[in-house]
Design a protein around this motif. Structure first.
Motif, short mmCIF file in Angstrom:
data_model
loop_
_atom_site.label_atom_id
_atom_site.label_comp_id
_atom_site.label_asym_id
_atom_site.label_seq_id
_atom_site.Cartn_x
_atom_site.Cartn_y
_atom_site.Cartn_z
N TRP A 133 0.84 -1.21 0.00
CA TRP A 133 0.00 0.00 0.00
C TRP A 133 0.87 1.25 0.00
O TRP A 133 0.56 2.23 -0.69
N THR A 137 1.07 4.41 -2.89
CA THR A 137 0.82 5.83 -2.60
C THR A 137 2.10 6.66 -2.69
O THR A 137 2.10 7.83 -2.29
N ARG A 138 3.18 6.06 -3.21
CA ARG A 138 4.49 6.71 -3.28
C ARG A 138 4.90 7.21 -1.90
O ARG A 138 5.37 8.35 -1.72
N TYR A 266 -5.39 10.30 8.27
CA TYR A 266 -5.04 11.22 7.18
C TYR A 266 -5.26 12.68 7.59
O TYR A 266 -4.40 13.54 7.38
N HIS A 276 2.83 14.57 2.67
CA HIS A 276 1.88 13.60 2.12
C HIS A 276 2.49 12.21 1.99
O HIS A 276 1.79 11.21 2.17
N CYS A 277 3.77 12.11 1.68
CA CYS A 277 4.39 10.79 1.51
C CYS A 277 4.49 10.02 2.82
O CYS A 277 4.77 8.81 2.82
N GLY A 280 0.12 9.25 3.70
CA GLY A 280 -0.50 8.15 2.96
C GLY A 280 -0.29 6.81 3.65
O GLY A 280 -1.26 6.14 4.03
N VAL A 327 -6.16 3.64 -1.00
CA VAL A 327 -5.02 4.09 -1.80
C VAL A 327 -5.49 5.10 -2.85
O VAL A 327 -4.87 6.16 -3.05
N TRP A 328 -6.59 4.79 -3.53
CA TRP A 328 -7.13 5.68 -4.56
C TRP A 328 -7.50 7.03 -3.97
O TRP A 328 -7.18 8.08 -4.55
N ASN A 331 -4.29 9.04 -3.08
CA ASN A 331 -3.60 9.56 -4.26
C ASN A 331 -4.37 10.70 -4.91
O ASN A 331 -3.79 11.71 -5.34
N ARG A 332 -5.69 10.56 -5.01
CA ARG A 332 -6.50 11.58 -5.68
C ARG A 332 -6.60 12.87 -4.86
O ARG A 332 -6.90 13.94 -5.40
N LYS A 334 -4.18 14.30 -3.04
CA LYS A 334 -2.87 14.86 -2.68
C LYS A 334 -2.85 16.38 -2.76
O LYS A 334 -2.34 17.07 -1.86
#
Length: 354
Positions: A133, A137-138, A266, A276-277, A280, A327-328, A331-332, A334
């Motif tokens: 995961w 999410t990088r 979050y 953010h990294c 996530g 995860v989606w 990412n969306r 960010k």
């Protein structure tokens, strides 16, 4: 993510049908497996669970604990979610949905056991899949590794007391001797074995050799999980056939718990100004479960045919699609996350505009 990991929900669904079918066709075989116990520990299941857990723990480097201070905001948020919010919120959700709203639709004799299984599931923070995961999410890999190492270290001493406390609050009798044996057998010993193997591989051939070993043994770990599920559903088949809505009803508090805890983690990271990294993987660690350990503990404490064992298996069933949805979302969102006042003030202008 491997082929097995990507389609884990499909494999688990097939195991449900296979287990139920085999349980009806070969009940004698399943009863023989269920009776192969020493000191209330089922030997075949113990072997399968070790095959599940040890490869997961090989990924964990406890030396990463030295990096905890670098990510103190994210670490603090995740610890708060994992050990303060998550087990207690699940106990509340279990009581609300299973003990009250859904009670008329569930077998009355298993209500307490279902709640116990949900609590056990929530008390085991995610260990292995979170690396997947985090990558999706990088996420910051050093944060992920140090957070997992810290959670595993805490689990050694906190897993039994947290479960004991919450089962006691839920008026469920706690078999303390079995709980302690479970912690030793499925946490302490696997951690020691995994760290010894990890050190020997690294000292002998280095990091590349460890990655090669993990690639080789990972499929066997998932096969062990699937074999365990076949056995569980072989024993649970009659209950599920009689009341097929059981799985859907048990999934409701698990779904709410995942989205609530990931969302809270979050938001707390955003308020604290964490990048953010880190936020996530923090959200995903806060939401995920170490379901291999949860299944093992539920079987040890309550047995194959218990509602507790079934409740933990439902967590396995919905793990991949639910976590992929988180995860989606991460990412969306960010850009929204980095517009937060506490976060944007710490970012370079070009990183905010990207």
């Amino acid at each position: 993510m491997s082929l097995f990991g990507r389609y884990l929900t499909l494999w688990v669904s097939l195991c449900i049908f296979a287990g139920i079918g085999l349980g009806h066709l070969m009940p004698g075989v399943f009863h023989a497996i269920g009776s192969a116990e020493i000191a209330r520990v089922n030997i075949p299941i113990a072997v399968l669970i070790w095959l599940m857990i040890i490869p997961m723990l090989l990924r964990v480097d406890f030396a990463a604990l030295r990096q905890v201070g670098r990510f103190w905001r994210g670490i603090s948020v995740t610890l708060f979610i994992n050990w303060v919010v998550k087990p207690f919120s699940m106990a509340l959700l279990g009581w609300l949905f299973i003990g009250w709203l859904f009670r008329p639709y569930l077998p009355d004799a298993q209500i307490d056991s279902y709640i116990a299984g949900l609590i056990i599931l929530a008390a085991a923070p995610c260990t292995a899949m979170v690396f997947v995961w985090s990558n999706l999410t990088r996420g910051e890999p050093n944060f992920t590794l140090s957070q997992v190492a810290l959670n595993d270290a805490i689990m050694i001493v906190a897993f039994a007391p947290v479960i004991g406390l919450l089962l006691g609050l839920s008026s469920i009798t706690v078999p303390w001797d079995t709980l302690v044996i479970s912690v030793i057998l499925y946490i302490v010993v696997p951690v020691i074995v995994a760290q010894i193997l990890r050190r020997r591989i690294l000292d002998g051939k280095g990091e590349g050799a460890l990655n090669d070993v993990l690639k080789i043994i990972q499929p066997y770990s998932l096969l062990a999980l699937l074999a365990t599920l076949v056995l569980l559903f072989g024993f649970q088949g009659e209950q599920i056939i009689a009341q097929p809505l059981i799985i859907a009803l048990l999934a409701v508090p698990i779904l709410i718990q995942v989205y609530f805890n990931s969302g809270l983690a979050y938001l707390l990271n955003r308020v604290s100004g964490e990048q953010h990294c880190v936020a996530g993987p923090s959200a995903l660690i806060g939401a995920g479960n170490f379901f291999e350990l949860a299944v093992a503990a539920a079987i040890s404490l309550f047995g194959f045919t218990s509602g507790a064992a079934l409740a933990t298996v439902v967590g396995v069933l919905i793990e991949v699609p639910v976590m992929l949805s988180v995860v989606w979302i991460v990412n969306r969102s960010k850009d929204w996350y980095e517009r937060g006042p506490a976060v944007s003030g710490k970012l370079k202008p070009e990183s905010v505009s990207r």
